[in-house]
Design a protein around this motif. Structure first.
Motif, short mmCIF file in Angstrom:
data_model
loop_
_atom_site.label_atom_id
_atom_site.label_comp_id
_atom_site.label_asym_id
_atom_site.label_seq_id
_atom_site.Cartn_x
_atom_site.Cartn_y
_atom_site.Cartn_z
N MET A 179 0.83 -1.20 0.00
CA MET A 179 0.00 0.00 0.00
C MET A 179 0.87 1.25 0.00
SD MET A 179 -2.89 -1.18 2.81
CE MET A 179 -3.81 0.36 2.65
N GLU A 180 0.53 2.20 -0.83
CA GLU A 180 1.30 3.45 -0.89
C GLU A 180 1.16 4.25 0.39
OE1 GLU A 180 0.44 5.79 -4.29
OE2 GLU A 180 0.93 4.22 -5.73
N ASN A 181 -0.03 4.24 0.96
CA ASN A 181 -0.27 5.00 2.19
C ASN A 181 -1.16 4.20 3.12
OD1 ASN A 181 -0.58 6.90 4.20
ND2 ASN A 181 -2.02 8.17 3.04
N PRO A 182 -0.56 3.43 4.05
CA PRO A 182 -1.36 2.61 4.97
C PRO A 182 -2.11 3.42 6.02
CG PRO A 182 0.96 2.47 5.53
CD PRO A 182 0.88 3.24 4.25
N GLY A 183 -1.84 4.73 6.08
CA GLY A 183 -2.57 5.58 7.02
C GLY A 183 -1.97 5.56 8.41
N ARG A 184 -2.70 6.18 9.34
CA ARG A 184 -2.23 6.27 10.71
C ARG A 184 -3.25 5.61 11.63
NH1 ARG A 184 1.98 9.91 10.52
NH2 ARG A 184 2.18 10.12 12.77
N SER A 185 -2.75 5.11 12.74
CA SER A 185 -3.63 4.49 13.72
C SER A 185 -4.32 5.57 14.55
CB SER A 185 -2.81 3.59 14.66
OG SER A 185 -2.02 4.39 15.53
N SER A 186 -5.25 5.16 15.37
CA SER A 186 -5.94 6.13 16.24
C SER A 186 -4.98 6.74 17.25
CB SER A 186 -7.10 5.44 16.97
OG SER A 186 -6.61 4.43 17.84
N GLN A 187 -3.83 6.11 17.46
CA GLN A 187 -2.83 6.62 18.40
C GLN A 187 -1.89 7.62 17.74
OE1 GLN A 187 -1.01 3.27 20.58
NE2 GLN A 187 -2.70 2.02 19.85
N GLY A 188 -2.10 7.90 16.46
CA GLY A 188 -1.28 8.88 15.77
C GLY A 188 -0.03 8.29 15.14
N MET A 189 0.27 7.03 15.41
CA MET A 189 1.45 6.38 14.85
C MET A 189 1.12 5.85 13.46
SD MET A 189 3.61 3.12 16.40
CE MET A 189 4.27 4.08 17.77
N PRO A 190 2.05 5.92 12.51
CA PRO A 190 1.82 5.30 11.21
C PRO A 190 1.36 3.86 11.38
CG PRO A 190 3.82 6.60 11.13
CD PRO A 190 3.37 6.59 12.56
N GLN A 191 0.32 3.49 10.66
CA GLN A 191 -0.31 2.18 10.87
C GLN A 191 0.68 1.03 10.72
OE1 GLN A 191 -3.20 0.66 12.39
NE2 GLN A 191 -4.34 2.02 11.04
N ASP A 192 1.57 1.12 9.73
CA ASP A 192 2.49 0.02 9.50
C ASP A 192 3.50 -0.12 10.64
OD1 ASP A 192 3.51 2.52 8.50
OD2 ASP A 192 5.10 1.43 7.46
N LEU A 193 3.92 0.99 11.24
CA LEU A 193 4.84 0.92 12.38
C LEU A 193 4.16 0.29 13.58
CD1 LEU A 193 6.80 4.32 12.37
CD2 LEU A 193 7.42 2.14 11.29
N LEU A 194 2.94 0.70 13.85
CA LEU A 194 2.21 0.15 14.98
C LEU A 194 2.03 -1.36 14.83
CD1 LEU A 194 0.49 0.41 17.57
CD2 LEU A 194 -1.47 0.88 16.10
N LEU A 195 1.58 -1.79 13.65
CA LEU A 195 1.31 -3.21 13.46
C LEU A 195 2.59 -4.03 13.44
CD1 LEU A 195 -1.68 -3.25 10.94
CD2 LEU A 195 -1.64 -2.88 13.41
N LYS A 196 3.66 -3.47 12.89
CA LYS A 196 4.95 -4.17 12.96
C LYS A 196 5.39 -4.35 14.41
CE LYS A 196 7.32 -3.18 8.59
NZ LYS A 196 8.50 -2.52 7.98
N GLY A 197 5.17 -3.32 15.22
CA GLY A 197 5.54 -3.41 16.63
C GLY A 197 4.75 -4.48 17.36
#
Length: 205
Positions: A103-121
């Motif tokens: 995905m070019e832009n996976p968006g951000r989570s409700s916590q403000g973190m980029p969605q892909d970083l949060l899910l990788k974590g």
């Protein structure tokens, strides 16, 4: 049983009409399952199972379904159910991460973190926490290395990434790689995290 799960989902603050997308309420449902266990885990699992069925191509729904399944593995009594939930959950999470990469832009989570970083974590922490016979530990360490080399981590508030640095440091220690654990601790300190594991701030993930 379906009526019971429906009631649990509603009582936990998520309406059945919100299943078309993973929003802040859905994310909080998973976080509550992590913190509380028990009925909250089953409610999260059933909610994300419906969400993923509603939008099969949504990697976020698929990821949280997998993450909820790994929580179900902890709650299950029968050994084969534990193994089944964990194997399915790990596979879904990894597949969702692969989908996110496209995905070019996976968006951000409700916590403000980029969605892909949060899910990788979340995936990295899960993969390095399950028993090693699931063969997920190396994949978890790979994800931590990707996170630590991602420049965006340095632009996130310390309180948003502390749990990742803490879990990464602990995983490196579990691997027996004290040099890497020390390097990641130092990296966290350089980014304003004085002691990644001083507070249990990773419990919500």
């Amino acid at each position: 049983m379906k009526k019971l799960i429906g009631a649990l989902v509603v009582n936990l603050g998520v309406s059945l009409s919100s299943f078309a997308a993973v929003d802040a309420e859905m994310e909080s449902l998973y976080q509550k399952a992590v913190r509380s266990g028990g009925d909250a885990v089953e409610a999260s699992y059933e909610a994300f199972k419906l969400a993923q069925a509603e939008v099969p191509a949504d990697p976020i729904a698929l990821f949280y379904l997998g993450a909820s399944e790994t929580l179900m593995a902890k709650e299950a009594w029968l050994p084969w159910k534990k193994v089944g939930y964990a194997e399915n959950g790990i596979a879904r999470m990894d597949k969702a991460l692969s989908m996110l990469e496209k995905m070019e832009n996976p968006g951000r989570s409700s916590q403000g973190m980029p969605q892909d970083l949060l899910l990788k974590g979340i995936a990295a922490k899960t993969f390095t926490s399950v028993p090693k016979f699931f063969n997920a530990f190396d994949r978890g360490m790979e994800l931590y290395r990707e996170l630590m080399s991602d420049s965006r981590m340095g632009h996130m508030p310390a309180n948003a990434t502390r749990w990742i640095y803490c879990a990464a440091q602990q995983a490196a220690e579990l691997e027996g790689n004290t040099k890497l654990a020390s390097a990641w601790k130092t990296e966290g300190q350089d980014r304003g995290i004085s002691n990644p594991c001083a507070d249990d701030l990773s419990s919500d993930q």
